[in-house]
Design an enzyme around this catalytic site. Structure first.
Site, short mmCIF file in Angstrom:
data_model
loop_
_atom_site.label_atom_id
_atom_site.label_comp_id
_atom_site.label_asym_id
_atom_site.label_seq_id
_atom_site.Cartn_x
_atom_site.Cartn_y
_atom_site.Cartn_z
N TRP A 1 -7.56 11.16 5.90
CA TRP A 1 -8.31 13.02 5.37
C TRP A 1 -9.28 12.42 4.95
O TRP A 1 -9.77 13.57 4.47
CB TRP A 1 -7.02 13.17 5.20
CG TRP A 1 -5.99 13.07 4.18
CD1 TRP A 1 -4.81 12.65 4.59
CD2 TRP A 1 -6.05 12.93 3.07
NE1 TRP A 1 -4.87 11.74 3.45
CE2 TRP A 1 -4.79 12.28 2.05
CE3 TRP A 1 -7.23 13.24 1.80
CZ2 TRP A 1 -4.56 12.00 1.45
CZ3 TRP A 1 -6.94 13.34 0.39
CH2 TRP A 1 -5.80 12.15 0.36
N LYS B 1 -7.61 9.67 16.85
CA LYS B 1 -6.73 10.42 15.65
C LYS B 1 -6.52 10.66 14.34
O LYS B 1 -6.58 9.44 13.46
CB LYS B 1 -5.31 8.89 16.24
CG LYS B 1 -4.25 9.85 16.22
CD LYS B 1 -3.50 10.86 15.40
CE LYS B 1 -3.34 9.97 13.79
NZ LYS B 1 -2.66 10.99 13.40
N TYR C 1 3.13 -2.51 15.45
CA TYR C 1 3.18 -1.99 16.72
C TYR C 1 2.28 -3.00 17.68
O TYR C 1 2.20 -3.02 18.58
CB TYR C 1 1.90 -0.90 16.69
CG TYR C 1 2.40 0.91 16.12
CD1 TYR C 1 3.65 0.69 15.98
CD2 TYR C 1 1.84 1.59 15.25
CE1 TYR C 1 4.47 2.05 15.20
CE2 TYR C 1 2.19 2.47 14.37
CZ TYR C 1 3.24 2.63 14.55
OH TYR C 1 3.98 3.51 13.44
N GLU D 1 -8.09 -1.04 7.16
CA GLU D 1 -9.21 -0.50 5.19
C GLU D 1 -8.11 -0.07 5.33
O GLU D 1 -8.01 1.12 5.43
CB GLU D 1 -9.95 -0.22 6.07
CG GLU D 1 -11.46 -0.55 7.50
CD GLU D 1 -12.74 -1.58 6.54
OE1 GLU D 1 -12.34 -1.38 5.31
OE2 GLU D 1 -13.32 -1.69 7.38
N CYS D 2 -7.54 -1.08 4.29
CA CYS D 2 -6.19 -0.31 4.11
C CYS D 2 -6.56 0.45 1.96
O CYS D 2 -8.28 0.42 1.80
CB CYS D 2 -5.08 -0.62 2.98
SG CYS D 2 -4.49 -0.47 4.94
N CYS E 1 -10.98 5.87 -1.11
CA CYS E 1 -10.03 4.45 -0.92
C CYS E 1 -10.67 3.21 -2.28
O CYS E 1 -9.74 2.03 -3.08
CB CYS E 1 -9.88 3.80 0.07
SG CYS E 1 -11.89 3.68 1.01
N GLU F 1 -2.06 2.40 -6.05
CA GLU F 1 -2.77 2.98 -5.81
C GLU F 1 -2.63 4.60 -6.14
O GLU F 1 -1.93 5.68 -5.58
CB GLU F 1 -3.76 3.20 -4.04
CG GLU F 1 -4.84 4.12 -3.88
CD GLU F 1 -5.31 3.61 -2.54
OE1 GLU F 1 -4.13 3.95 -1.56
OE2 GLU F 1 -6.48 4.24 -2.13
#
Ligand code: NAD
Length: 501
Positions: free
Chosen positions: A171, A195, A259, A271-272, A306, A405
């Site tokens: 978001w 999504k 998954y 991409e974390c 990020c 974070e």
């Protein structure tokens, strides 16, 4: 809403926001459709707590429908088999249409997740348009290969689209993150199901309709708004999705790896997050020159970035003067109405996130950090969700506020004495997304940049970025790169064709 500019002043932005008619349905197979269950969720603006849309709550059956539409579009070649030149033409029209609607889209973004309207226009919309146009152009300039085989053989190495791409996005830059994935995926001929995050579904929905208006065939770009554990998991577990490009938290990134293992071994790129260090050496440029940039490195987009430079590693000899300047910068960035073009710090995305950020500030204090500016919620009378830009001094490397974070406007300040110590602290988290080095010495800059384990190192700047350069992380910040020609690798697979002559 018309594509005519309307946001020259605060009053005009407020009036334009009143006229907005946000999209509320999913976008599947070229049409706006409700969820099959008929369920909707409230889209709450963190600006003032008002419900601005009731959006279709998609679940597994809707994801099935979107994936089936994407698969049908891919298999019949309505997009994949168009020539690169035709795809280029359509995508350039799409970029122009997004640009023509930039004010409407910027308003939707600002209302939906609280970012300042000025940033939504100058960063999110500009980058989105650039990104779509870049991949439109790129695809007509990429050549395949012929292998150096013997005279009686011809071996070609060609790149083919993978098929159906799932794009699961966060978001903080809702439209931009979606574009970083759908633009290269579409350019290479794939079909896409986006999504968006449940906190910020509006711009992706609006843009999918613009894509069809630009001539993208129905079914090629679909958007399924909904929650992570339902719509997100259904996409991750879907056996007919070939690739998932994910941007979000490490925790959910791990789920996508699971998954894939539990379904069809789809490719996954992640991409974390990050805990990016900004290292200020004794010979860094003058404080007047760097304090504003260091502050922007952490406070831009309310710290919901990020690659936010959330750890300041400063040499003891420069600390006092820099901290004083940064405190002044933090005060200058007091939160304001996101719709006011003068606002530099907007609202946090939602109340639960405000609690999380305030919780971290409390943890920092308990661990012995000194909160020298900020530290509290702001603008509570508006019904919105705001927090003051905050600086925690006397942070030690092992503290949680130096390791985890926070994803809010909270800077942790740590001191060092030697370059080796600085590098060890900088590399001493599980992340590796960005890092900055502030020095006037060329060798210090190069040697430190080499020693830092991060996907991007900035020298005497912060957060410089462009569609022409890759963006992504080392270690638990993820793998795979968005932006640049390298991103095309994620959405294509190599085929060898061996011909005996
Ligand atoms: P998040 O991981 O909670 O959500 C990201 C997406 O995953 C959303 O669309 C969400 O609905 C979906 N999701 C959530 N739970 C899920 C589940 N159980 N199964 C499937 N899908 C699920 O992240 P967020 O809070 O939206 O965004 C913040 C995070 O994103 C931060 O950690 C930030 O660092 C990271 N981020 C990284 C980059 C980058 O490029 N490295 C860029 C922006 C944000």
């Amino acid at each position: 809403m018309s594509a005519t500019p309307t946001l020259a002043s605060y009053e005009e932005a407020l009036a334009a926001a009143e006229r907005l008619a946000p999209p509320q349905d999913a976008f599947i197979d070229g049409a706006a459709v409700p969820a099959l269950s008929g369920r909707r969720f409230d889209c709450v603006s963190p600006r003032d707590g008002r419900v601005i849309a009731r959006v279709a709550a998609c679940d597994a059956p809707d994801v099935d429908r979107a994936v089936a539409a994407a698969r049908a579009a891919f298999e019949d070649g309505r997009w994949a088999r168009r020539s690169p030149r035709e795809r280029r033409r359509t995508l350039l029209r799409f970029a122009e249409l997004v640009d023509a609607h930039r004010e409407e889209l910027a308003l939707l973004e600002s209302l939906d997740m609280g970012k300042p309207i000025a940033d939504a226009l100058a960063v999110d919309l500009r980058v989105t348009v650039d990104c779509i146009a870049f991949y439109a152009e790129a695809i007509t300039k990429r050549y395949d290969e012929v292998a150096p085989t013997d005279a009686r053989t011809l071996a070609t190495i060609t790149r083919e689209p993978v098929g159906v791409v799932g794009a699961v996005v966060p978001w903080n830059f809702p439209l931009m993150m979606a574009a970083w994935k759908f633009a290269p995926a579409l350019a290479t001929g794939n079909s896409v199901v986006v999504k968006p995050a449940e906190q910020s579904p509006l711009t992706a929905l609006r843009v999918a309709a613009l894509a069809v208006e630009a001539g993208l065939p129905p079914g090629v770009l679909n958007v399924v708004p909904g929650f992570g554990p339902t719509a997100g998991a259904a996409l991750g577990l879907h056996r007919d999705v070939d690739v998932v490009g994910f941007t979000g938290s490490g925790e959910v990134g791990r789920l996508f790896l699971r998954y894939a293992a539990d379904s069809n071994m789809k490719q996954v790129t992640l991409e974390c997050g990050g805990k990016s260090p900004q290292i200020v050496f004794p010979d860094a440029p003058d404080v007047a020159e760097i304090a504003g940039q260091i502050a922007t490195g952490i406070f831009f987009n309310q710290g919901e970035v990020c690659s936010a430079g959330s750890r300041l590693l400063v040499h003891r000899s420069r600390k006092d003067e820099l901290l004083e300047a940064l405190v002044a910068e933090a005060r200058r960035r007091a939160p304001g109405d996101p719709l006011d073009p003068a606002t530099r710090t907007g609202a946090l995305v939602e109340r639960a996130h405000l609690e999380r950020v305030l919780g971290y500030i409390a943890v920092g204090r308990e661990e012995g950090a000194d909160c020298v500016v900020g530290g509290a919620a702001a603008r509570e009378e508006t019904g919105g969700v705001y927090v003051e830009p905050t600086i925690l001094d006397r942070v030690r490397p092992e503290m949680r506020v130096a390791q985890e974070e926070i994803f809010g406007p909270v800077l942790a300040v740590l001191e060092f004495e030697t370059a080796e110590e600085a590098i060890a602290i900088a590399n001493g988290t599980r992340y590796g997304l960005g890092a900055a080095v502030w020095t006037r010495d060329l060798s210090t800059a190069h040697l430190t940049a080499r020693a830092l384990r991060a996907g991007t190192v900035w020298v005497n700047c912060y957060d410089a970025s462009d569609v022409t350069v890759p963006f992504g992380g080392y270690r638990e910040s993820g793998f795979g790169r968005d932006n640049s020609l390298h991103a095309l690798d994620k959405y294509t697979q190599l085929k060898t064709t061996w011909i005996q002559l």
